[in-house]
Write a protein that holds these residues in place. Structure first.
Motif, PDB file in Angstrom:
ATOM      1  N   SER A 188       0.995  -1.194  -0.146  1.00 31.30           N
ATOM      2  CA  SER A 188       0.087  -0.123  -0.094  1.00 31.30           C
ATOM      3  C   SER A 188       0.918   1.137  -0.101  1.00 31.30           C
ATOM      4  O   SER A 188       0.600   2.208  -0.811  1.00 31.30           O
ATOM      5  CB  SER A 188      -1.107  -0.145   1.162  1.00 31.30           C
ATOM      6  OG  SER A 188      -1.697   1.214   1.422  1.00 31.30           O
ATOM      7  N   ILE A 189       1.916   1.231   0.670  1.00 27.98           N
ATOM      8  CA  ILE A 189       2.853   2.411   1.020  1.00 27.98           C
ATOM      9  C   ILE A 189       3.382   2.558  -0.562  1.00 27.98           C
ATOM     10  O   ILE A 189       3.532   3.808  -1.108  1.00 27.98           O
ATOM     11  CB  ILE A 189       3.820   2.097   1.816  1.00 27.98           C
ATOM     12  CG1 ILE A 189       3.352   2.171   3.299  1.00 27.98           C
ATOM     13  CG2 ILE A 189       5.048   3.182   1.833  1.00 27.98           C
ATOM     14  CD1 ILE A 189       4.185   1.875   4.566  1.00 27.98           C
ATOM     15  N   ARG A 215       2.657   1.505  -3.400  1.00 30.14           N
ATOM     16  CA  ARG A 215       1.647   1.915  -4.542  1.00 30.14           C
ATOM     17  C   ARG A 215       1.065   3.188  -4.265  1.00 30.14           C
ATOM     18  O   ARG A 215       0.336   3.808  -5.268  1.00 30.14           O
ATOM     19  CB  ARG A 215       0.506   0.789  -4.603  1.00 30.14           C
ATOM     20  CG  ARG A 215       1.258  -0.477  -5.386  1.00 30.14           C
ATOM     21  CD  ARG A 215       0.053  -1.623  -5.337  1.00 30.14           C
ATOM     22  NE  ARG A 215      -0.768  -1.210  -6.537  1.00 30.14           N
ATOM     23  CZ  ARG A 215      -2.113  -0.784  -6.239  1.00 30.14           C
ATOM     24  NH1 ARG A 215      -2.546  -0.942  -4.907  1.00 30.14           N
ATOM     25  NH2 ARG A 215      -2.967  -0.664  -7.158  1.00 30.14           N
ATOM     26  N   LYS A 216       1.119   3.707  -2.927  1.00 26.41           N
ATOM     27  CA  LYS A 216       0.576   4.984  -2.675  1.00 26.41           C
ATOM     28  C   LYS A 216      -1.022   5.041  -2.610  1.00 26.41           C
ATOM     29  O   LYS A 216      -1.763   5.726  -3.330  1.00 26.41           O
ATOM     30  CB  LYS A 216       1.124   6.202  -3.439  1.00 26.41           C
ATOM     31  CG  LYS A 216       2.350   6.559  -2.797  1.00 26.41           C
ATOM     32  CD  LYS A 216       2.948   7.882  -3.753  1.00 26.41           C
ATOM     33  CE  LYS A 216       4.438   7.876  -3.317  1.00 26.41           C
ATOM     34  NZ  LYS A 216       5.001   9.229  -4.144  1.00 26.41           N
ATOM     35  N   SER A 217      -1.705   3.898  -2.453  1.00 24.93           N
ATOM     36  CA  SER A 217      -3.064   3.317  -2.576  1.00 24.93           C
ATOM     37  C   SER A 217      -3.439   2.306  -1.628  1.00 24.93           C
ATOM     38  O   SER A 217      -2.793   1.696  -1.093  1.00 24.93           O
ATOM     39  CB  SER A 217      -3.146   2.948  -4.086  1.00 24.93           C
ATOM     40  OG  SER A 217      -4.499   2.434  -4.177  1.00 24.93           O
ATOM     41  N   THR A 218      -4.929   2.685  -1.091  1.00 25.49           N
ATOM     42  CA  THR A 218      -5.293   1.815  -0.217  1.00 25.49           C
ATOM     43  C   THR A 218      -6.053   0.614  -0.768  1.00 25.49           C
ATOM     44  O   THR A 218      -6.323  -0.480  -0.126  1.00 25.49           O
ATOM     45  CB  THR A 218      -6.441   2.330   0.883  1.00 25.49           C
ATOM     46  OG1 THR A 218      -7.168   3.137  -0.141  1.00 25.49           O
ATOM     47  CG2 THR A 218      -5.509   3.632   1.531  1.00 25.49           C
ATOM     48  N   TYR A 231       3.371   4.600   8.905  1.00 24.73           N
ATOM     49  CA  TYR A 231       3.767   5.267   7.770  1.00 24.73           C
ATOM     50  C   TYR A 231       2.876   5.375   6.602  1.00 24.73           C
ATOM     51  O   TYR A 231       2.876   6.382   5.699  1.00 24.73           O
ATOM     52  CB  TYR A 231       5.056   4.787   7.081  1.00 24.73           C
ATOM     53  CG  TYR A 231       6.410   5.204   7.870  1.00 24.73           C
ATOM     54  CD1 TYR A 231       6.847   6.669   7.900  1.00 24.73           C
ATOM     55  CD2 TYR A 231       7.071   4.434   8.911  1.00 24.73           C
ATOM     56  CE1 TYR A 231       7.982   7.158   8.784  1.00 24.73           C
ATOM     57  CE2 TYR A 231       7.972   4.787   9.525  1.00 24.73           C
ATOM     58  CZ  TYR A 231       8.642   6.159   9.462  1.00 24.73           C
ATOM     59  OH  TYR A 231       9.465   6.553  10.245  1.00 24.73           O
ATOM     60  N   SER A 232       1.939   4.463   6.642  1.00 23.28           N
ATOM     61  CA  SER A 232       1.049   4.416   5.535  1.00 23.28           C
ATOM     62  C   SER A 232      -0.377   5.351   5.605  1.00 23.28           C
ATOM     63  O   SER A 232      -0.888   5.747   4.792  1.00 23.28           O
ATOM     64  CB  SER A 232       0.580   2.933   5.349  1.00 23.28           C
ATOM     65  OG  SER A 232      -0.269   2.378   6.329  1.00 23.28           O
ATOM     66  N   ARG A 233      -0.475   5.514   7.131  1.00 26.66           N
ATOM     67  CA  ARG A 233      -1.994   6.188   7.275  1.00 26.66           C
ATOM     68  C   ARG A 233      -1.948   7.144   7.980  1.00 26.66           C
ATOM     69  O   ARG A 233      -2.533   8.399   7.455  1.00 26.66           O
ATOM     70  CB  ARG A 233      -2.919   4.900   7.914  1.00 26.66           C
ATOM     71  CG  ARG A 233      -3.144   3.839   6.953  1.00 26.66           C
ATOM     72  CD  ARG A 233      -4.367   2.932   7.335  1.00 26.66           C
ATOM     73  NE  ARG A 233      -4.519   1.776   6.686  1.00 26.66           N
ATOM     74  CZ  ARG A 233      -5.351   0.693   6.983  1.00 26.66           C
ATOM     75  NH1 ARG A 233      -6.233   0.835   8.030  1.00 26.66           N
ATOM     76  NH2 ARG A 233      -5.456  -0.182   6.226  1.00 26.66           N
TER      77      ARG A 233
END
Length: 289
Positions: free
Chosen positions: A100-101, A103-106, A157-159
């Motif tokens: 997810s990090i 690809r910068k997408s959830t 870091y992701s959210r």
């Protein structure tokens, strides 16, 4: 992970159920070698184990000792299998979070779920973790905590590194870090990542470090179990750590230091080669296919 959310959790459940099935089929039916008998005893009798005391493992083992099925050894052996399965699930979610990090997408696609699923199974059925999952030992619990902390770092870091939930996540992280040190000091390997984690996070203030320190101390305070329980003279009371000197000697493993720092360069080289060999044997060629 909004897209395929249900599928994500279905695969996590499969990892848990499948690994549990295999672990139960291969679970040791009795006491094993080395520390197994000692740890089973301290769990059932709330005693004091050899340094560093392993208070977290002892208290959790006490809960598992009340399971209504299996003999006294099997109940504690089974605890190891639960933590090993959960370790595989946390690695699964950590891989999904890394994807997810990157690809910068959830949104998570099915092929990415499969990659994470295989990573989780590789973890569960790696040689060493599988061996530790079917006997009474402290290492599957350590692996569980280690993988949980890694997952928290990637979720940060992701959210939510910049919203109001960040402090809650930090509290959970440092509380479990402290608890982890209450099980096995090998968790020190995550300290460099923890320092980098804090220093690289945005908008971290001095009060945040104080906040983190409070929850770390709260977690590691589980070691207070040792002098409190030792003062009651349990059946197994290794080192009798009921005063300050014996308590410090116990939690720092004083009796083992002579072996930790006395190895010759030749012995150290042999250990490193053994480590590399062990790494190469974790996943069998059949499982890789």
């Amino acid at each position: 992970m909004r897209k395929n959310r249900k599928l994500v959790f279905i695969f996590a459940l499969i990892i848990f159920m499948f690994s549990q099935l295999v672990y139960i089929l291969t679970l040791s039916p009795t006491v094993n070698f080395i520390d197994s008998g000692e740890l089973i005893t301290v769990c059932h009798k709330l005693g004091i184990a050899h340094p560093t005391g392993y208070p977290l493992y002892t208290l959790l083992g006490r809960l598992f000792s009340f399971f209504p099925s299996g003999n006294g050894a099997v109940r504690i052996n089974y605890m190891s299998s639960i933590f090993a399965s959960l370790c595989g699930i946390f690695i699964y979610f950590a891989v999904l979070t890394i994807i997810s990090i990157l690809r910068k997408s959830t949104d998570i696609h099915i092929n990415e779920i499969i990659v994470a699923y295989v990573s989780g199974l590789f973890t569960c059925f790696s040689l060493t973790l599988w061996q530790q999952a079917v006997v009474t030992e402290v290492y599957s619990l350590t692996a569980f905590i280690f993988s949980f902390l890694i997952l928290i770092i990637f979720i940060w870091y992701s959210r939510i590194s910049e919203n109001k939930k960040a402090d809650i996540l930090l509290a959970v992280f440092f509380y479990f870090l402290g608890l982890g040190f209450g099980n096995h000091l090998s968790l020190v390997h995550i300290v460099p990542a923890t320092i980098f984690f804090l220093l690289s996070a945005r908008k971290i203030k001095i009060r945040t470090f104080v906040y983190c320190g409070f929850f770390f101390v709260l977690g590691i305070s589980i070691y207070l179990y040792l002098p409190v329980r030792s003062s009651l003279n349990p059946v197994m009371d290794w080192g009798n750590p009921d005063n300050f000197t014996r308590f410090i000697n116990h939690i720092t493993g004083k009796q083992y230091r002579v072996w930790m720092f006395s190895s010759s360069p030749a012995v150290l080289k042999e250990h490193i080669l053994n480590y590399v060999t062990l790494l190469s044997k974790q996943i069998s060629p059949f499982l890789l296919i």
